[in-house]
Scaffold this active site. Structure first.
Site, PDB file in Angstrom:
ATOM      1  N   HIS A  67      -5.629 112.292 -40.271  1.00 51.05           N
ATOM      2  CA  HIS A  67      -4.902 111.418 -39.319  1.00 51.05           C
ATOM      3  C   HIS A  67      -3.408 111.466 -39.561  1.00 51.05           C
ATOM      4  O   HIS A  67      -2.637 111.054 -38.703  1.00 51.05           O
ATOM      5  CB  HIS A  67      -5.371 109.959 -39.480  1.00 51.05           C
ATOM      6  CG  HIS A  67      -6.850 109.807 -39.466  1.00 51.05           C
ATOM      7  ND1 HIS A  67      -7.597 110.074 -38.348  1.00 51.05           N
ATOM      8  CD2 HIS A  67      -7.736 109.468 -40.434  1.00 51.05           C
ATOM      9  CE1 HIS A  67      -8.877 109.885 -38.625  1.00 51.05           C
ATOM     10  NE2 HIS A  67      -8.987 109.526 -39.880  1.00 51.05           N
ATOM     11  N   THR A  69      -2.380  99.935 -39.226  1.00 57.04           N
ATOM     12  CA  THR A  69      -2.318 100.381 -37.817  1.00 57.04           C
ATOM     13  C   THR A  69      -3.400 101.412 -37.517  1.00 57.04           C
ATOM     14  O   THR A  69      -3.437 101.988 -36.436  1.00 57.04           O
ATOM     15  CB  THR A  69      -0.954 101.015 -37.498  1.00 57.04           C
ATOM     16  OG1 THR A  69      -0.835 102.226 -38.284  1.00 57.04           O
ATOM     17  CG2 THR A  69       0.181 100.061 -37.823  1.00 57.04           C
ATOM     18  N   THR A  70      -4.270 101.654 -38.520  1.00 60.58           N
ATOM     19  CA  THR A  70      -5.411 102.543 -38.295  1.00 60.58           C
ATOM     20  C   THR A  70      -6.658 101.799 -38.745  1.00 60.58           C
ATOM     21  O   THR A  70      -6.581 100.915 -39.603  1.00 60.58           O
ATOM     22  CB  THR A  70      -5.309 103.816 -39.165  1.00 60.58           C
ATOM     23  OG1 THR A  70      -5.297 103.409 -40.540  1.00 60.58           O
ATOM     24  CG2 THR A  70      -4.065 104.609 -38.852  1.00 60.58           C
ATOM     25  N   HIS A 105       3.786 108.860 -38.875  1.00 63.34           N
ATOM     26  CA  HIS A 105       3.228 108.936 -37.521  1.00 63.34           C
ATOM     27  C   HIS A 105       4.289 109.607 -36.663  1.00 63.34           C
ATOM     28  O   HIS A 105       5.486 109.404 -36.900  1.00 63.34           O
ATOM     29  CB  HIS A 105       2.925 107.533 -36.985  1.00 63.34           C
ATOM     30  CG  HIS A 105       2.054 106.731 -37.893  1.00 63.34           C
ATOM     31  ND1 HIS A 105       0.685 106.624 -37.729  1.00 63.34           N
ATOM     32  CD2 HIS A 105       2.360 106.019 -39.016  1.00 63.34           C
ATOM     33  CE1 HIS A 105       0.200 105.868 -38.702  1.00 63.34           C
ATOM     34  NE2 HIS A 105       1.183 105.493 -39.501  1.00 63.34           N
ATOM     35  N   HIS A 130       5.867 105.393 -43.320  1.00 65.21           N
ATOM     36  CA  HIS A 130       5.290 104.167 -43.900  1.00 65.21           C
ATOM     37  C   HIS A 130       5.102 104.323 -45.396  1.00 65.21           C
ATOM     38  O   HIS A 130       4.373 105.208 -45.859  1.00 65.21           O
ATOM     39  CB  HIS A 130       3.931 103.869 -43.256  1.00 65.21           C
ATOM     40  CG  HIS A 130       4.044 103.396 -41.847  1.00 65.21           C
ATOM     41  ND1 HIS A 130       3.006 103.480 -40.938  1.00 65.21           N
ATOM     42  CD2 HIS A 130       5.078 102.846 -41.165  1.00 65.21           C
ATOM     43  CE1 HIS A 130       3.389 102.978 -39.776  1.00 65.21           C
ATOM     44  NE2 HIS A 130       4.652 102.594 -39.886  1.00 65.21           N
ATOM     45  N   HIS A 183       3.092 108.003 -45.788  1.00 68.43           N
ATOM     46  CA  HIS A 183       2.596 108.885 -44.731  1.00 68.43           C
ATOM     47  C   HIS A 183       3.443 108.629 -43.490  1.00 68.43           C
ATOM     48  O   HIS A 183       4.299 107.744 -43.495  1.00 68.43           O
ATOM     49  CB  HIS A 183       1.110 108.585 -44.427  1.00 68.43           C
ATOM     50  CG  HIS A 183       0.942 107.214 -43.907  1.00 68.43           C
ATOM     51  ND1 HIS A 183       0.757 106.103 -44.735  1.00 68.43           N
ATOM     52  CD2 HIS A 183       1.019 106.742 -42.650  1.00 68.43           C
ATOM     53  CE1 HIS A 183       0.715 105.016 -43.990  1.00 68.43           C
ATOM     54  NE2 HIS A 183       0.878 105.366 -42.721  1.00 68.43           N
ATOM     55  N   GLU A 196       5.414 103.851 -34.302  1.00 68.83           N
ATOM     56  CA  GLU A 196       4.382 102.836 -34.004  1.00 68.83           C
ATOM     57  C   GLU A 196       5.074 101.540 -33.578  1.00 68.83           C
ATOM     58  O   GLU A 196       4.786 101.012 -32.503  1.00 68.83           O
ATOM     59  CB  GLU A 196       3.502 102.625 -35.236  1.00 68.83           C
ATOM     60  CG  GLU A 196       2.763 103.911 -35.644  1.00 68.83           C
ATOM     61  CD  GLU A 196       1.445 103.644 -36.299  1.00 68.83           C
ATOM     62  OE1 GLU A 196       1.416 103.076 -37.410  1.00 68.83           O
ATOM     63  OE2 GLU A 196       0.411 103.995 -35.702  1.00 68.83           O
TER      64      GLU A 196
HETATM   65  N1  LIG Z   1      -0.352 103.033 -40.825  1.00 70.39           N
HETATM   66  S1  LIG Z   1      -0.707 102.141 -42.082  1.00 70.39           S
HETATM   67  O1  LIG Z   1       0.488 102.045 -42.908  1.00 70.39           O
HETATM   68  O2  LIG Z   1      -1.189 100.873 -41.584  1.00 70.39           O
HETATM   69  C1  LIG Z   1      -1.919 102.822 -43.128  1.00 70.39           C
HETATM   70  C2  LIG Z   1      -2.265 102.050 -44.244  1.00 70.39           C
HETATM   71  C3  LIG Z   1      -1.698 100.762 -44.452  1.00 70.39           C
HETATM   72  C4  LIG Z   1      -2.065 100.036 -45.552  1.00 70.39           C
HETATM   73  C5  LIG Z   1      -3.006 100.530 -46.457  1.00 70.39           C
HETATM   74  C6  LIG Z   1      -3.558 101.785 -46.282  1.00 70.39           C
HETATM   75  C7  LIG Z   1      -3.208 102.554 -45.181  1.00 70.39           C
HETATM   76  C8  LIG Z   1      -3.754 103.828 -45.015  1.00 70.39           C
HETATM   77  C9  LIG Z   1      -3.380 104.609 -43.931  1.00 70.39           C
HETATM   78  C10 LIG Z   1      -3.932 105.913 -43.827  1.00 70.39           C
HETATM   79  C11 LIG Z   1      -3.577 106.708 -42.774  1.00 70.39           C
HETATM   80  C12 LIG Z   1      -2.688 106.233 -41.797  1.00 70.39           C
HETATM   81  C13 LIG Z   1      -2.149 104.953 -41.889  1.00 70.39           C
HETATM   82  C14 LIG Z   1      -2.462 104.112 -42.968  1.00 70.39           C
HETATM   83 ZN   LIG Z   2       1.137 104.261 -41.065  1.00 72.51          ZN
END
Ligand SMILES: NS(=O)(=O)c1c2ccccc2cc2ccccc12
Ligand SMILES: [Zn+2]
Length: 259
Positions: free
Chosen positions: A66, A201-202, A96, A119, A94, A106
């Site tokens: 993703h 957000t996922t 987006h 993020h 990571h 996002e």
């Molecule tokens: N987009 S995101 O930051 O919400 C997010 C996470 C947020 C908090 C904890 C784990 C997360 C793992 C993700 C993994 C892939 C994409 C967004 C992810």
């Molecule tokens: Zn994210």
């Protein structure tokens, strides 16, 4: 269950089927309406947001189907601002992004979408024993959101963008023997930000994230953005437009640290 993704068949509008919290009270991302955000001096004054990251001595990259993720192994601490005295530990970062420069972030600012959003994910190490323990707690996580706009190359991001070609397919992992200082991924101004209570957000969309979104975007070069767009996702398609559109604000207030 068809695996969630960002296509018409398994994208954000379908997530509510398997993850009913998708229509919850504190979902992310949101559109940040700048005139509605409330200036909150005590968030700024008492204890300014502070990051104390240890540079990684090697960089562990994963294509998780993703996004492209960098696993953090060193001790990195985020505290202050809306987090108060709690110390949140950096776990991973990571991104987006879109298929074109006009979309990909996002969070949006007065409806404006940036080309990408970085993020940095942290968990509350003052209150919980591990990331897994914190991930479902309402004060378990804190994510720094950094908007990315096309411009000059970001040197610190080169280790990721230069290796996307070797991480093309979902599940690919690699360790690059080079240092990376997460501090250098942040904008120069880390005092001006919006903050609100939200979620991942996922899927599984847990409502456990204190979001801190910096006002100042950082620049990545066109080539660095193209490198992201050439990644392949878990459906074997180009990993592009891997962003969730804004969710309803509902009964929440967005705070800001600047006037
Ligand atoms: N987009 S995101 O930051 O919400 C997010 C996470 C947020 C908090 C904890 C784990 C997360 C793992 C993700 C993994 C892939 C994409 C967004 C992810
Ligand atoms: Zn994210």
């Amino acid at each position: 269950m068809a695996h969630w993704g960002y296509m018409t068949t398994n994208g954000p509008s379908t997530w509510g089927k398997d993850f009913p919290i998708a229509n919850g009270e504190r979902q992310s991302p949101i559109d940040i309406v700048t005139t509605a955000a409330e200036y909150d001096s005590d968030v700024l004054g008492s204890n300014a947001l502070s990051t104390n990251y240890t540079p990684e001595s090697e960089v562990k990259l994963v294509n998780n189907g993703h996004s492209i993720m960098c696993q953090i192994t060193k001790k990195g601490v985020l505290t202050g601002g809306p987090l108060g005295k709690d110390e949140y530990r950096l776990e991973q970062f990571h991104l987006h992004w879109g298929a074109e420069d006009n979309r990909g972030s996002e969070h949006t600012v007065d409806g404006k979408m940036y080309a990408s959003e970085l993020h940095l994910v942290h968990w509350n190490a003052s209150k919980y024993s591990s990331f897994a323990d914190a991930v479902q707690k309402p004060d378990g996580l804190a994510v720094l959101g950094i908007f990315i706009t096309p411009g000059v190359a970001c040197n610190q991001f080169k280790v990721i963008s230069d290796n996307c070609g070797k991480l093309k397919t979902s599940g690919a992992e690699m360790t690059v023997d080079t240092t990376l200082d997460p501090t250098l991924l942040l904008p120069s101004n880390t005092s001006d930000y919006w903050t609100y209570l939200g979620s991942l957000t996922t899927p599984p969309l847990f409502e456990s994230v204190t979001w801190i979104v910096f006002k100042e975007p950082v620049e990545y070069s066109k080539e660095q953005l193209l490198a992201l767009r050439n990644l392949v996702d878990s459906d074997g398609n180009h990993m592009q437009d891997n962003y969730r559109p804004p969710a309803a604000l509902k009964q929440r207030k967005v705070k800001k640290t600047f006037t």
